[in-house]
Design a protein around this motif. Structure first.
Motif, PDB file in Angstrom:
ATOM      1  N   ARG A   1      -9.286   9.169 -15.280  1.00  0.00           N
ATOM      2  CA  ARG A   1      -9.696   9.606 -13.944  1.00  0.00           C
ATOM      3  C   ARG A   1      -8.606  10.381 -13.204  1.00  0.00           C
ATOM      4  N   TYR A   2      -7.370  10.280 -13.674  1.00  0.00           N
ATOM      5  CA  TYR A   2      -6.257  10.908 -12.962  1.00  0.00           C
ATOM      6  C   TYR A   2      -5.378  11.676 -13.942  1.00  0.00           C
ATOM      7  N   LYS A   3      -4.705  12.687 -13.398  1.00  0.00           N
ATOM      8  CA  LYS A   3      -3.792  13.499 -14.212  1.00  0.00           C
ATOM      9  C   LYS A   3      -2.515  13.741 -13.422  1.00  0.00           C
ATOM     10  N   VAL A   4      -1.482  14.181 -14.098  1.00  0.00           N
ATOM     11  CA  VAL A   4      -0.201  14.471 -13.459  1.00  0.00           C
ATOM     12  C   VAL A   4      -0.409  15.496 -12.336  1.00  0.00           C
ATOM     13  N   GLY A   5       0.165  15.202 -11.180  1.00  0.00           N
ATOM     14  CA  GLY A   5       0.048  16.091 -10.027  1.00  0.00           C
ATOM     15  C   GLY A   5      -0.999  15.673  -9.013  1.00  0.00           C
TER      16      GLY A   5
ATOM     17  N   GLU B   1       0.849  -1.196   0.000  1.00  0.00           N
ATOM     18  CA  GLU B   1       0.000   0.000   0.000  1.00  0.00           C
ATOM     19  C   GLU B   1       0.884   1.246   0.000  1.00  0.00           C
ATOM     20  N   LEU B   2       0.399   2.304  -0.632  1.00  0.00           N
ATOM     21  CA  LEU B   2       1.238   3.493  -0.799  1.00  0.00           C
ATOM     22  C   LEU B   2       0.389   4.729  -1.024  1.00  0.00           C
ATOM     23  N   ALA B   3       1.057   5.863  -0.866  1.00  0.00           N
ATOM     24  CA  ALA B   3       0.469   7.148  -1.221  1.00  0.00           C
ATOM     25  C   ALA B   3       1.538   7.972  -1.915  1.00  0.00           C
ATOM     26  N   GLY B   4       1.128   8.764  -2.896  1.00  0.00           N
ATOM     27  CA  GLY B   4       2.102   9.559  -3.622  1.00  0.00           C
ATOM     28  C   GLY B   4       1.440  10.468  -4.630  1.00  0.00           C
ATOM     29  N   THR B   5       2.238  10.911  -5.599  1.00  0.00           N
ATOM     30  CA  THR B   5       1.793  11.881  -6.600  1.00  0.00           C
ATOM     31  C   THR B   5       1.890  11.283  -7.995  1.00  0.00           C
ATOM     32  N   VAL B   6       0.851  11.462  -8.782  1.00  0.00           N
ATOM     33  CA  VAL B   6       0.844  10.957 -10.151  1.00  0.00           C
ATOM     34  C   VAL B   6       1.879  11.715 -10.985  1.00  0.00           C
ATOM     35  N   THR B   7       2.760  10.967 -11.676  1.00  0.00           N
ATOM     36  CA  THR B   7       3.784  11.575 -12.529  1.00  0.00           C
ATOM     37  C   THR B   7       3.515  11.375 -14.015  1.00  0.00           C
ATOM     38  N   ALA B   8       2.711  10.378 -14.360  1.00  0.00           N
ATOM     39  CA  ALA B   8       2.366  10.119 -15.759  1.00  0.00           C
ATOM     40  C   ALA B   8       1.182   9.166 -15.785  1.00  0.00           C
ATOM     41  N   VAL B   9       0.441   9.186 -16.892  1.00  0.00           N
ATOM     42  CA  VAL B   9      -0.676   8.253 -17.052  1.00  0.00           C
ATOM     43  C   VAL B   9      -0.577   7.584 -18.414  1.00  0.00           C
ATOM     44  N   GLY B  10      -1.025   6.327 -18.454  1.00  0.00           N
ATOM     45  CA  GLY B  10      -1.007   5.587 -19.701  1.00  0.00           C
ATOM     46  C   GLY B  10      -2.250   5.827 -20.526  1.00  0.00           C
ATOM     47  N   ALA B  11      -2.263   5.253 -21.718  1.00  0.00           N
ATOM     48  CA  ALA B  11      -3.417   5.380 -22.605  1.00  0.00           C
ATOM     49  C   ALA B  11      -4.668   4.827 -21.933  1.00  0.00           C
ATOM     50  N   GLY B  12      -5.776   5.539 -22.090  1.00  0.00           N
ATOM     51  CA  GLY B  12      -7.048   5.083 -21.544  1.00  0.00           C
ATOM     52  C   GLY B  12      -7.323   5.516 -20.122  1.00  0.00           C
ATOM     53  N   VAL B  13      -6.376   6.191 -19.488  1.00  0.00           N
ATOM     54  CA  VAL B  13      -6.595   6.661 -18.108  1.00  0.00           C
ATOM     55  C   VAL B  13      -7.259   8.037 -18.163  1.00  0.00           C
TER      56      VAL B  13
ATOM     57  N   MET C   1      -7.040   5.391  -5.781  1.00  0.00           N
ATOM     58  CA  MET C   1      -8.138   6.277  -5.394  1.00  0.00           C
ATOM     59  C   MET C   1      -7.558   7.615  -4.967  1.00  0.00           C
ATOM     60  N   PRO C   2      -8.325   8.686  -5.103  1.00  0.00           N
ATOM     61  CA  PRO C   2      -7.804  10.004  -4.758  1.00  0.00           C
ATOM     62  C   PRO C   2      -7.611  10.162  -3.250  1.00  0.00           C
ATOM     63  N   MET C   3      -6.572  10.897  -2.858  1.00  0.00           N
ATOM     64  CA  MET C   3      -6.395  11.236  -1.451  1.00  0.00           C
ATOM     65  C   MET C   3      -7.374  12.333  -1.067  1.00  0.00           C
ATOM     66  N   PRO C   4      -8.025  12.219   0.081  1.00  0.00           N
ATOM     67  CA  PRO C   4      -8.898  13.303   0.535  1.00  0.00           C
ATOM     68  C   PRO C   4      -8.093  14.593   0.750  1.00  0.00           C
ATOM     69  N   PRO C   5      -8.682  15.739   0.518  1.00  0.00           N
ATOM     70  CA  PRO C   5      -7.980  17.006   0.733  1.00  0.00           C
ATOM     71  C   PRO C   5      -7.499  17.124   2.181  1.00  0.00           C
TER      72      PRO C   5
END
Length: 326
Positions: A78-82, A64-76, A106-110
Motif C-alpha cells: 500500500r505504500y512506497k518510498v516517498g 503519533e507521528l507524521a513523516g515520509t516513507v523511507t523503506a518498506v518490508g516484504a508484503g507491503v 494511513m496516507p496524509m491528505p494532499p
C-alpha cells in the motif's frame, strides 16, 4: 539516528536522547522518517508507569507521528518510498526514524503539513469516538466540555459544532477560554473564578447539558455530573487533574443518566473498521474547514522533556509537537 529513550520510570527530566541504529523494516512494516510527533497527556503518564499501557524498559515514548516513507518490508503493497504518511503507534514516535506495521499507517491528505498531520490521530480520534460513537451527540443538544482548551477538549468542541450541537467550554483561565471561543464554543465558564454548578445552570437555562465531556476528573466531576440533564451522558475520558473521582451512584439513578467510558486505544485495537470510518470522517471535516488543530508549540527532539513538563503543568493549549529532525 537520534531518539528519546526512557531508561527508568520517572518524570520527563529523566529522559535522555541516545544515538540508536537506523531502522530496518521487517515483514509487513513501513520505515518512516519522522518529521513531527504529537505530544499527548498519556505520554506524561506512560514514562512514570502510571498508564494502562505499560511498555518494557528501555523504550522510546510518543504515540503519533507524521513523516515520509523511507523503506518498506516484504508484503507491503500500500505504500512506497516517498509517500507522506500518518501513523498511530503505542510507542516510538519521539525519534528521527521508526518502523511500524502497515496497518498502523494511513496516507496524509494532499496539502496537509506534517505538524497538523501529527496532531490529529489521538486527540481527534479520541474525541470522535467519545462524542459521535459513545455519546451519540445529536444536532440541537448541548455538550459541556471540561478542560476545554487542551488537545482533546478543543477537538471535542469542534466535533460538537460539526454535529450541530451547542457547546459550553469550561477551562481554568480567560486566556484558555478565548482559544475555545475561537474554535467554536458558544458559551464559556471559568471554573477558577465561577461556581461551576451555578454557571452550568445559567448557561443551560437550568436544563443541564445532554453530554458532559470530562478529560479532567478531580473536584469538577461531581458538580458537573449533578448538573447533567435527564438522560444525559457523562463521558469519562481521563484524569488530567491526577485524581480519579468517586461519583455517588445515586446521581445517575436520579437523572436517568449514563456514565460512559471512553478508551480510544482499545477501540482502535478491537474495532479497526470503525476507527477507519471515523478517521475518514475527520479527514473530510478537516478538508471542509470544520476542524482545525491548534498547534501552540513546536519543540526540537532534545527539548522533549520540556514539552512533557509543559503538558504536565497544563501550560499547553491545543497540541504541541516534537520535530525530531531539528
Amino acid at each position: 539516528m537520534k531518539a528519546v529513550v526512557c531508561k527508568t520510570w520517572g518524570l520527563p527530566d529523566t529522559l535522555v536522547v541516545d544515538e540508536l541504529p537506523d531502522v530496518v523494516p521487517g515483514e509487513g512494516q513501513v520505515a518512516i522518517r519522522v518529521e513531527a510527533a504529537g505530544v499527548n497527556f498519556p505520554d506524561v503518564l506512560i514514562i512514570q508507569n502510571k498508564y494502562q499501557f505499560k511498555p518494557e524498559l528501555p523504550f522510546t515514548p510518543g504515540g503519533e507521528l507524521a513523516g515520509t516513507v523511507t523503506a518498506v518490508g516484504a508484503g507491503v503493497d500500500r505504500y512506497k518510498v516517498g509517500d507522506r504518511v500518518i501513523a498511530f503507534v503505542g510507542q516510538g514516535a519521539f525519534a528521527q526514524q521508526i518502523a511500524v506495521p502497515m496497518k498502523s499507517v494511513m496516507p496524509m491528505p494532499p496539502g496537509m503539513d506534517f505538524d497538523i498531520a501529527a496532531a490529529i490521530t489521538l486527540t481527534y480520534g479520541t474525541s470522535h469516538h467519545a462524542v459521535v460513537d459513545r455519546a451519540q451527540l445529536k444536532a440541537g443538544e448541548t455538550m459541556l466540555v471540561l478542560g476545554a482548551a487542551g488537545g482533546v477538549g478543543l477537538a471535542a468542541i469542534e466535533i460538537g459544532k460539526a454535529l450541530g450541537a451547542r457547546v459550553i467550554a469550561a477551562a481554568s483561565s480567560d486566556e484558555k477560554l478565548e482559544v475555545c471561543r475561537q474554535h467554536g464554543a458558544d458559551a464559556l465558564i471559568n471554573y477558577s473564578t465561577q461556581d461551576l454548578r451555578e454557571a452550568i445552570k445559567a448557561a443551560t437555562d437550568g436544563k443541564g447539558p445532554d453530554v458532559i465531556y470530562d478529560p479532567v476528573g478531580g473536584v469538577y466531576a461531581e458538580p458537573a455530573f449533578r448538573s447533567i440533564a435527564w438522560r444525559g451522558r457523562y463521558l469519562v475520558i481521563g484524569f488530567a487533574n491526577g485524581e480519579i473521582p468517586k461519583l455517588p451512584l445515586n446521581l445517575p439513578l436520579l437523572k436517568g443518566a449514563s456514565i460512559v467510558g471512553v478508551f480510544w486505544g482499545e477501540f482502535v485495537r478491537r474495532e479497526p473498521k470503525g476507527n477507519a470510518t471515523a478517521m475518514a470522517e475527520l479527514m473530510g471535516w478537516l478538508a471542509e474547514g470544520k476542524i482545525r488543530p491548534h498547534i501552540s508549540g513546536r519543540y526540537a527532539l532534545a527539548d522533549t522533556p520540556k514539552a512533557l513538563n509543559d503538558m504536565a503543568a497544563r501550560k499547553v493549549t491545543g497540541k504541541v509537537v516534537i520535530q525530531p529532525q531539528r
